[in-house]
Design a protein around this motif. Structure first.
Motif, PDB file in Angstrom:
ATOM      1  N   TYR A   1       1.613  37.749  74.679  1.00 44.78           N
ATOM      2  CA  TYR A   1       2.548  38.543  75.364  1.00 44.78           C
ATOM      3  C   TYR A   1       3.370  39.377  75.641  1.00 44.78           C
ATOM      4  O   TYR A   1       2.743  40.324  76.524  1.00 44.78           O
ATOM      5  CB  TYR A   1       4.658  37.562  74.757  1.00 44.78           C
ATOM      6  CG  TYR A   1       5.863  37.860  76.404  1.00 44.78           C
ATOM      7  CD1 TYR A   1       5.016  37.050  77.402  1.00 44.78           C
ATOM      8  CD2 TYR A   1       5.857  38.735  75.967  1.00 44.78           C
ATOM      9  CE1 TYR A   1       6.253  37.455  79.005  1.00 44.78           C
ATOM     10  CE2 TYR A   1       6.885  38.743  76.940  1.00 44.78           C
ATOM     11  CZ  TYR A   1       6.992  37.573  78.008  1.00 44.78           C
ATOM     12  OH  TYR A   1       8.535  38.261  79.247  1.00 44.78           O
TER      13      TYR A   1
ATOM     14  N   THR B   1       8.411  35.674  82.526  1.00 45.29           N
ATOM     15  CA  THR B   1       9.376  35.150  80.956  1.00 45.29           C
ATOM     16  C   THR B   1       8.233  34.765  79.707  1.00 45.29           C
ATOM     17  O   THR B   1       8.328  33.631  79.773  1.00 45.29           O
ATOM     18  CB  THR B   1      10.518  34.919  81.643  1.00 45.29           C
ATOM     19  OG1 THR B   1      10.348  33.543  81.684  1.00 45.29           O
ATOM     20  CG2 THR B   1      10.651  35.811  82.698  1.00 45.29           C
ATOM     21  N   HIS B   2       9.478  35.727  78.832  1.00 44.43           N
ATOM     22  CA  HIS B   2       8.639  34.378  77.936  1.00 44.43           C
ATOM     23  C   HIS B   2       9.612  33.014  77.464  1.00 44.43           C
ATOM     24  O   HIS B   2       8.217  32.505  76.814  1.00 44.43           O
ATOM     25  CB  HIS B   2       9.776  35.157  76.031  1.00 44.43           C
ATOM     26  CG  HIS B   2       9.016  34.563  74.946  1.00 44.43           C
ATOM     27  ND1 HIS B   2       9.844  33.450  74.348  1.00 44.43           N
ATOM     28  CD2 HIS B   2       9.025  35.503  74.421  1.00 44.43           C
ATOM     29  CE1 HIS B   2       9.385  33.518  73.475  1.00 44.43           C
ATOM     30  NE2 HIS B   2       8.214  34.614  73.587  1.00 44.43           N
TER      31      HIS B   2
ATOM     32  N   GLU C   1       9.356  30.622  79.874  1.00 44.68           N
ATOM     33  CA  GLU C   1       8.010  30.144  81.316  1.00 44.68           C
ATOM     34  C   GLU C   1       6.610  29.755  80.215  1.00 44.68           C
ATOM     35  O   GLU C   1       5.887  28.918  80.628  1.00 44.68           O
ATOM     36  CB  GLU C   1       7.891  30.583  81.995  1.00 44.68           C
ATOM     37  CG  GLU C   1       9.328  30.869  83.025  1.00 44.68           C
ATOM     38  CD  GLU C   1       9.672  31.398  84.848  1.00 44.68           C
ATOM     39  OE1 GLU C   1       9.744  31.205  85.611  1.00 44.68           O
ATOM     40  OE2 GLU C   1       8.790  32.727  84.211  1.00 44.68           O
TER      41      GLU C   1
ATOM     42  N   ASP D   1       2.638  43.182  78.478  1.00 40.13           N
ATOM     43  CA  ASP D   1       3.658  43.396  79.289  1.00 40.13           C
ATOM     44  C   ASP D   1       3.270  45.106  79.358  1.00 40.13           C
ATOM     45  O   ASP D   1       4.204  45.256  78.069  1.00 40.13           O
ATOM     46  CB  ASP D   1       5.214  43.049  78.489  1.00 40.13           C
ATOM     47  CG  ASP D   1       6.011  43.643  79.060  1.00 40.13           C
ATOM     48  OD1 ASP D   1       5.949  44.006  80.496  1.00 40.13           O
ATOM     49  OD2 ASP D   1       7.117  43.740  78.309  1.00 40.13           O
TER      50      ASP D   1
ATOM     51  N   ASN E   1       9.265  42.984  79.524  1.00 44.75           N
ATOM     52  CA  ASN E   1       9.803  41.356  78.930  1.00 44.75           C
ATOM     53  C   ASN E   1       9.240  40.796  79.862  1.00 44.75           C
ATOM     54  O   ASN E   1      10.101  39.388  80.159  1.00 44.75           O
ATOM     55  CB  ASN E   1      11.741  42.053  78.364  1.00 44.75           C
ATOM     56  CG  ASN E   1      11.528  42.195  77.563  1.00 44.75           C
ATOM     57  OD1 ASN E   1      10.766  42.262  75.848  1.00 44.75           O
ATOM     58  ND2 ASN E   1      12.743  43.280  77.067  1.00 44.75           N
ATOM     59  N   ARG E   2       8.897  41.015  80.985  1.00 51.34           N
ATOM     60  CA  ARG E   2       8.383  40.164  82.272  1.00 51.34           C
ATOM     61  C   ARG E   2       6.636  40.394  82.561  1.00 51.34           C
ATOM     62  O   ARG E   2       6.386  41.213  82.127  1.00 51.34           O
ATOM     63  CB  ARG E   2       9.117  39.351  83.148  1.00 51.34           C
ATOM     64  CG  ARG E   2       9.692  40.867  83.996  1.00 51.34           C
ATOM     65  CD  ARG E   2      10.500  41.123  84.864  1.00 51.34           C
ATOM     66  NE  ARG E   2      10.552  41.930  85.725  1.00 51.34           N
ATOM     67  CZ  ARG E   2      11.692  42.104  86.895  1.00 51.34           C
ATOM     68  NH1 ARG E   2      11.621  41.310  86.728  1.00 51.34           N
ATOM     69  NH2 ARG E   2      11.417  43.714  87.535  1.00 51.34           N
TER      70      ARG E   2
ATOM     71  N   TYR F   1       7.558  36.039  88.555  1.00 45.74           N
ATOM     72  CA  TYR F   1       7.344  37.342  87.157  1.00 45.74           C
ATOM     73  C   TYR F   1       7.590  36.177  86.363  1.00 45.74           C
ATOM     74  O   TYR F   1       7.974  35.261  86.007  1.00 45.74           O
ATOM     75  CB  TYR F   1       8.410  37.876  86.751  1.00 45.74           C
ATOM     76  CG  TYR F   1       8.137  39.438  87.398  1.00 45.74           C
ATOM     77  CD1 TYR F   1       7.976  40.427  86.955  1.00 45.74           C
ATOM     78  CD2 TYR F   1       9.491  39.406  88.237  1.00 45.74           C
ATOM     79  CE1 TYR F   1       7.935  42.228  88.088  1.00 45.74           C
ATOM     80  CE2 TYR F   1       9.490  40.310  89.548  1.00 45.74           C
ATOM     81  CZ  TYR F   1       8.827  41.560  89.231  1.00 45.74           C
ATOM     82  OH  TYR F   1       8.646  42.864  89.741  1.00 45.74           O
TER      83      TYR F   1
ATOM     84  N   ASP G   1       5.102  29.788  86.602  1.00 44.10           N
ATOM     85  CA  ASP G   1       6.195  30.692  87.259  1.00 44.10           C
ATOM     86  C   ASP G   1       6.922  30.013  87.799  1.00 44.10           C
ATOM     87  O   ASP G   1       6.825  29.409  89.053  1.00 44.10           O
ATOM     88  CB  ASP G   1       5.904  31.458  88.026  1.00 44.10           C
ATOM     89  CG  ASP G   1       6.724  32.631  88.605  1.00 44.10           C
ATOM     90  OD1 ASP G   1       7.940  32.434  88.106  1.00 44.10           O
ATOM     91  OD2 ASP G   1       7.253  33.042  89.537  1.00 44.10           O
TER      92      ASP G   1
END
Length: 78
Positions: free
Chosen positions: A53, A39-40, A42, A57, A62-63, A37, A31
């Motif tokens: 992913y 994310t894509h 990260e 989720d 989307n996180r 969160y 993170d």
């Protein structure tokens, strides 16, 4: 006998605590912006994680939350 049971219980509880800390440390390391969160973006440097992913989720926001991260790791990787 009571001592053995007590020792086993303490070891079992402490091992769960270590596993939970390890998951939290992994999450925090990934993170980058420290918003709580993943994310894509990260996870992009981690293709083996990014490939899952959509499965992580669960709420499709989307996180990836810490709960989603922990659930996926404990159900699929351990």
């Amino acid at each position: 006998m009571k001592s053995v049971t007590l020792i086993c219980s303490v070891l079992l509880i402490s091992s769960f605590g270590v596993a939970a800390l390890d998951v939290k440390q992994r999450f925090n390391h990934l993170d980058y912006n420290k918003d709580g969160y993943l994310t894509h973006d990260e996870l992009e440097p981690q293709p083996q994680l990014l490939s899952n992913y959509q499965r992580w989720d669960k709420d499709q926001d989307n996180r990836i939350s810490l709960v989603e991260f922990k659930d996926f790791l404990t159900n699929n990787l351990y």
